[in-house]
Design an enzyme around this catalytic site. Sequence first.
Site, PDB file in Angstrom:
ATOM      1  N   HIS A  89      34.254  40.988  33.598  1.00 54.99           N
ATOM      2  CA  HIS A  89      35.708  40.978  33.806  1.00 54.99           C
ATOM      3  C   HIS A  89      36.075  41.830  35.017  1.00 54.99           C
ATOM      4  CE1 HIS A  89      39.872  40.790  31.691  1.00 54.99           C
ATOM      5  NE2 HIS A  89      40.043  41.050  32.963  1.00 54.99           N
TER       6      HIS A  89
ATOM      7  N   HIS B 177      38.308  41.722  38.997  1.00 56.66           N
ATOM      8  CA  HIS B 177      39.241  41.036  39.893  1.00 56.66           C
ATOM      9  C   HIS B 177      38.784  41.351  41.314  1.00 56.66           C
ATOM     10  CE1 HIS B 177      42.090  40.140  36.599  1.00 56.66           C
ATOM     11  NE2 HIS B 177      41.641  41.289  36.103  1.00 56.66           N
TER      12      HIS B 177
ATOM     13  N   ASP C  98      43.535  35.143  32.639  1.00 55.35           N
ATOM     14  CA  ASP C  98      43.687  36.605  32.572  1.00 55.35           C
ATOM     15  C   ASP C  98      44.745  37.131  33.538  1.00 55.35           C
ATOM     16  OD1 ASP C  98      42.855  39.229  31.586  1.00 55.35           O
ATOM     17  OD2 ASP C  98      42.377  39.538  33.685  1.00 55.35           O
TER      18      ASP C  98
ATOM     19  N   ASP D 205      37.298  45.431  33.751  1.00 61.70           N
ATOM     20  CA  ASP D 205      38.622  44.974  34.192  1.00 61.70           C
ATOM     21  C   ASP D 205      38.964  45.602  35.554  1.00 61.70           C
ATOM     22  OD1 ASP D 205      40.997  43.627  34.318  1.00 61.70           O
ATOM     23  OD2 ASP D 205      41.937  44.634  32.613  1.00 61.70           O
TER      24      ASP D 205
HETATM   25 ZN   LIG Z   1      43.890  40.798  31.212  1.00 64.27          ZN
END
Ligand SMILES: [Zn+2]
Lengths: 310, 433
Positions: B70, B72, B161, B314
């Site tokens: 996870h 970005h 997400d 994340d």
């Molecule tokens: Zn999220």
Amino acid sequence: MDSEYRFIHKHILSLEDLSVADIELILQTADSLKEISTRSIKKVPTLRGKTVISLFFEPSTRTRLSFEIAAKRMSADTFNISVALSSTTKGESLIDTAKNLAAMKPDVIIFRHSCSGSPRLLSKHIKASVINAGDGTHEHPSQGLLDLMTVREKKGDINGLRVAIIGDIAHSRVAHSNIIGFSKMGAEVVVCGPKTLLPAAVERLGAKVAATVEDAVSGADVVMTLRIQHERQKDPLLPSLREYANYFGITPKIMKKAKPDAIIMHPGPINRGVELDPELADGKQSVIIDQVTNGVAVRMALLYLIMGGD
Amino acid sequence: MVESVNNTPILLVNGRIIDPANGIDQNGSLLLENGRVSRLFFGKKLSAPRGTRKFDVGGKWVIPGLIDMHVHLREPGEEYKETIASGTRAAAAGGFTAVACMPNTKPFNDSWAVTAQILSKARNCSAKVYPVGAISKFGRGETLAEYGEMKEAGVVAISDDGCPVENSQLMRRALEYSSHFKLLVISHSEEKTLSHLGVMNEGYQSTRLGLRGIPRVAEEIMIYRDLSLAEYTGQPIHIAHVSTRESVSLIRRAKERGCKITAETAPHYFTLTDEAVDSYDTMAKMNPPLRSPDDIAAIKEGLADGTLDVIATDHAPHSTLDKDLEFDLAANGIIGLETAVPLALNLVREGTIDATRFVELLSSNPARLLGVEGGTLRVGGPADVVVIDPDKDFVYTEDQVVSKSKNSPFLDWHMRGKAVLTIKDGEITYSDS
Ligand SMILES: [Zn+2]
């Protein structure tokens, strides 16, 4: 001042930051400066040559005017900047605004903004003192102080009083500052309002939560009501102002539960007939107009103390 | 970026080799050749081929390369925050050999074309990049994205997400339709009408700071919906960034019933509470928000007992333009690739998990859930390996942040344990010396 205590704060961001001694000193200073406003020439030279800018990102008439009068009575030069709410999304960040203002060398910025904590952010990026004139749902310290001053004036001592605060506690920075201020000064603070308008864990701020308005007001020395704003975006907090008035408004009947000499306060502007019965707003128990008068004195005291007066 | 040549053999001598997939936790040596794991030696003297680069890794862990399911990476569209190149460099520095990148780029990764673009940029980068495709077109939660084509282009899972799938029928259809392509559905579980305009955990701290709160039920209600849909359709679902006690408990009970639910949490959810927001620090602003000490305790229990399957970071880079703002206006998210190892090692040191579980949570389980290679040191598998010095002390300062953005609440923290050598397909992608 005859006090031996020295005021060490550069900014006034919250009552949470102030000690009991700080608050005592501010109130004493305000008491002695209040007299200036009763003179025929309402001006002293104390802050001559100082520059005070009020920077308001939210509409306000009374708070801004109160600060402006306070500054002018002490001979400071005052300037007003009102920024439409949308400007934050238009591009200039608060930090850029701060840098631009700093370049003009102000001594004090009186600052109001809809985002909680933004006065702290501003204070980190500017040399001037910052006075929080209301930030989001966080605090409104000068309002809290003028309320303390008014209660002290009427009751002699704050310690041991029972203060009931009724209404929208969750969205009220005034309630927030008052819960902190009154409990710091030794009062018992009781809050009541629809559960939708009570913030999480409000007890930890120092307030008791009463189940009914009657319970909250019972035996109170001070009854403070707050303005109800009905227009909260997409959040169904209340069915109607009418229903609020019926179940949570302060009426003469409810005031009978309070001590006979209890005073009624409101930070204004009042929705007459919603949170407060019109008869009470103008009645003998009301000190709403004294609050406004004391607002100028407290703000004079804050300006005086942060600009190094002693 | 990539230091050695693919075909120079690497020998890691005398490390603690931990490979749960093969039941190994013992001192030994590992030989990597031609981008593959070629031999494991225990106790005996070994002969390595001529030209082998030897590293004495005594006292250190030799484990499968970490896989962050996870992150970005912000490319395409927000390259000022992070690029695929800079994000994978940060990954390598943190001990990761692979990352799965979420689709909320600009444009949204809801098509084979964006997937292909990401993968072409990822070529020759410091970590393997596994794109996650969108659940819905444009991430708008209205219609299904083209899973078949995205899968062919290389996506390993699907998620919207950043935004929850608010429409329950769409979530049901996504679970059903994705089954044809064996794509895991990853849910950002949030009931938006409850989180509303909130910016931090709802509780005493939000009241004290005058910030709008996000109640824990906003997460829990949506997790309950998601697991109900997973049970009803019989399809697997993976819950991203679990942050509350009740979420852990819901997932635990669903697993006990046989629901095919899996879940991840992030290091900040077992390290920080909402007190980190004190004085409006936007580095502590993320979604879901930081919660309470009791939630931390529950998350640790979930990591220990198998309720939570994965630690993912994340990793959410934001520049000062997005973070040096009023708290209400600041962006959600923090970077996490470079701090995951020391923060997760805290769990090992305090006895919450053991070293084997550490490797499962950060490598084997994400590999299995995404259906990608790695997550093990089996002979013949890819030479994705990380050497961790569990005792290395360091201070995480801003100038050593490899990620393009520096938005970490852990800056200037004293950390213990870090990746000292990261190897992807037999190539050194990071070396701490
Ligand atoms: Zn999220």
